[in-house]
Structure formats: C-alpha cells, structure tokens
Design a protein around this motif. Structure first.
Motif, PDB file in Angstrom:
ATOM      1  N   TYR A   1       0.866  -1.181   0.000  1.00  0.00           N
ATOM      2  CA  TYR A   1       0.000   0.000   0.000  1.00  0.00           C
ATOM      3  C   TYR A   1       0.898   1.223   0.000  1.00  0.00           C
TER       4      TYR A   1
ATOM      5  N   ARG B   1       2.963   0.573   3.351  1.00  0.00           N
ATOM      6  CA  ARG B   1       2.632  -0.575   4.208  1.00  0.00           C
ATOM      7  C   ARG B   1       2.680  -1.849   3.379  1.00  0.00           C
TER       8      ARG B   1
ATOM      9  N   THR C   1      -0.203 -12.092   3.420  1.00  0.00           N
ATOM     10  CA  THR C   1      -1.355 -12.907   3.818  1.00  0.00           C
ATOM     11  C   THR C   1      -1.146 -14.357   3.397  1.00  0.00           C
TER      12      THR C   1
ATOM     13  N   ARG D   1      -2.281 -18.298   3.127  1.00  0.00           N
ATOM     14  CA  ARG D   1      -3.514 -19.067   3.013  1.00  0.00           C
ATOM     15  C   ARG D   1      -3.218 -20.487   2.503  1.00  0.00           C
TER      16      ARG D   1
HETATM   17  O1  LIG Z   1      -3.746  -5.592   4.073  1.00  0.00           O
HETATM   18  C1  LIG Z   1      -4.406  -6.211   4.893  1.00  0.00           C
HETATM   19  O2  LIG Z   1      -4.189  -6.162   6.107  1.00  0.00           O
HETATM   20  C2  LIG Z   1      -5.579  -7.049   4.417  1.00  0.00           C
HETATM   21  C3  LIG Z   1      -5.301  -7.770   3.134  1.00  0.00           C
HETATM   22  C4  LIG Z   1      -6.486  -8.551   2.691  1.00  0.00           C
HETATM   23  O3  LIG Z   1      -7.544  -8.436   3.225  1.00  0.00           O
HETATM   24  C5  LIG Z   1      -6.385  -9.468   1.569  1.00  0.00           C
HETATM   25  O4  LIG Z   1      -5.333  -9.521   0.909  1.00  0.00           O
HETATM   26  O5  LIG Z   1      -7.378 -10.171   1.300  1.00  0.00           O
END
Ligand SMILES: O=C(O)CCC(=O)C(=O)O
Length: 205
Positions: free
Chosen positions: A114, A196, A200, A202
């Motif tokens: 970000y 930022r 993530t 998964r």
């Molecule tokens: O940047 C975040 O903390 C959330 C990222 C997120 O929700 C995602 O990648 O699905």
C-alpha cells in the motif's frame, strides 16, 4: 474463553497478536520480501470489471492469488513474467506454526504493498479450496485502519494494525468481511520507498 480481539470486534475466531514481530524481525522480513520481489515484481492487478487495484501485488509460494478480466483465482505463475512464484520465507512458515498451528502449511502468500492512498474494500476470502483452514496476516511498515465484521453481515469494527502485528481469521471468522480503510502514511520508515506491506498466508490449493 474469548480473546480481546474477539471481544472488541465481536467476531469469534478473529485473533490478533500485537507486536508479534520485533523491530529486528520486521527488518529481516522486509529484506527477505524485497529480495524475492526482484524475482516476482510487484504489479497492479485489475478487477474482473477492469478497474485497477490501488494496491500493488505479488505472491510467494506454490500458488499466487491473481485478479484479471477472467476473475479471481490462484495460479502457479506470475501473470506478467510467467515465472513460478518464489518460495514463502521460512520465518512466515514458522510464524504460521507458532500462531494458528494448522496442521497443513500455507501454500500461498499474497504480498500487498500500500503506497499513498491505497486501500482495500470490504471483502471475504473465498477463493481457497479449503475454507476451514485459517488465514494469517502480517503487517509491516505504516499503520493501517483495518475493518472487520462477521460473515453474516451487521456492524463492523475498525482497529489499528501496527508494524509487526499479526492477525488471523480462524474458525467462524474465516469468512469474516474485512478490508483496509486507510493507511497512516509516513507513520513508519520500515518499507523502502514508504508505505505498508501486508503478507497474507492461506491454504489455497
Ligand atoms: O492488508 C491487509 O491487512 C488485508 C489484506 C487482505 O484483506 C487481503 O489480501 O485479502
């Protein structure tokens, strides 16, 4: 017994480990991430409707999440270079074991960068094969306002995620609606070029 994060958000299964990574661990992880981004450059995906994301993305691991005109999916290669994604850093796999402790390792690590006014709308993570496995999220760099609400709808809660914080969607929070309303630009100097970084993890395949 409920955790504080479950009480403050009213989302059962939402877990937060504030400051899970200390300053040295954060700096090492950022260096590892940027080294891998040389092999799998950040790019700006588009939504299936053709709108560019404000967030820049890449992935690590056997599978990477992508979005384009064909929809959302996981694939084994970078959409621009057609090369396999780099491996997930070991420190993230260790963090997965130390936090959510899910028996299978994650096979996908989405990298979200970000910068400036980038944000992420409220959404659910639903593209994974096993929706029972948790989602683990690591925040690095500028602080951000994270919004979360139960899968079924209703009120949402906003909380600040700081650099080094780790959170997880587990159990009945797995399909919680969540997103990033705003990044507090310039609140950290950790990320080269500012901003930022979110990682993530998964189980996608
Ligand atoms: O940047 C975040 O903390 C959330 C990222 C997120 O929700 C995602 O990648 O699905």
């Amino acid at each position: 017994m409920s955790t504080i994060s479950e009480v403050t958000t009213r989302v059962a299964g939402f877990r937060l480990w504030p400051g899970a990574l200390d300053a040295a661990a954060q700096a090492n992880l950022v260096a590892e991430v940027f080294a891998r981004l040389d092999q799998a450059p950040l790019y700006r995906p588009i939504t299936p409707g053709g709108r560019p994301f404000s967030v820049m993305m890449s992935n690590f691991g056997p599978l990477g999440w992508v979005s384009d005109r064909s929809g959302y999916r996981y694939q084994a290669t970078h959409p621009e270079t057609a090369r396999p994604w780099p491996a997930i850093p070991q420190v993230l796999l260790d963090l997965w074991n130390a936090t959510v402790g899910w028996p299978a390792p994650p096979d996908a690590c989405l990298v979200n960068l970000y910068r400036e006014s980038a944000k992420m709308g409220l959404h659910q993570d639903k593209d994974e094969a096993d929706l029972g496995a948790p989602v683990l999220s690591v925040s690095l760099g500028d602080a951000a306002m994270f919004r979360i609400g139960a899968a079924e709808g209703g009120r949402t809660t906003t909380l600040k995620l700081e650099s080094g914080d780790v959170c997880a969607l587990t159990g009945s929070a797995r399909l919680a609606r969540h997103g990033i309303d705003r990044v507090l630009e310039g609140s950290s100097r950790l990320i080269p070029g500012g901003g930022r970084l979110n990682l993530t993890l998964r189980c996608a395949g």
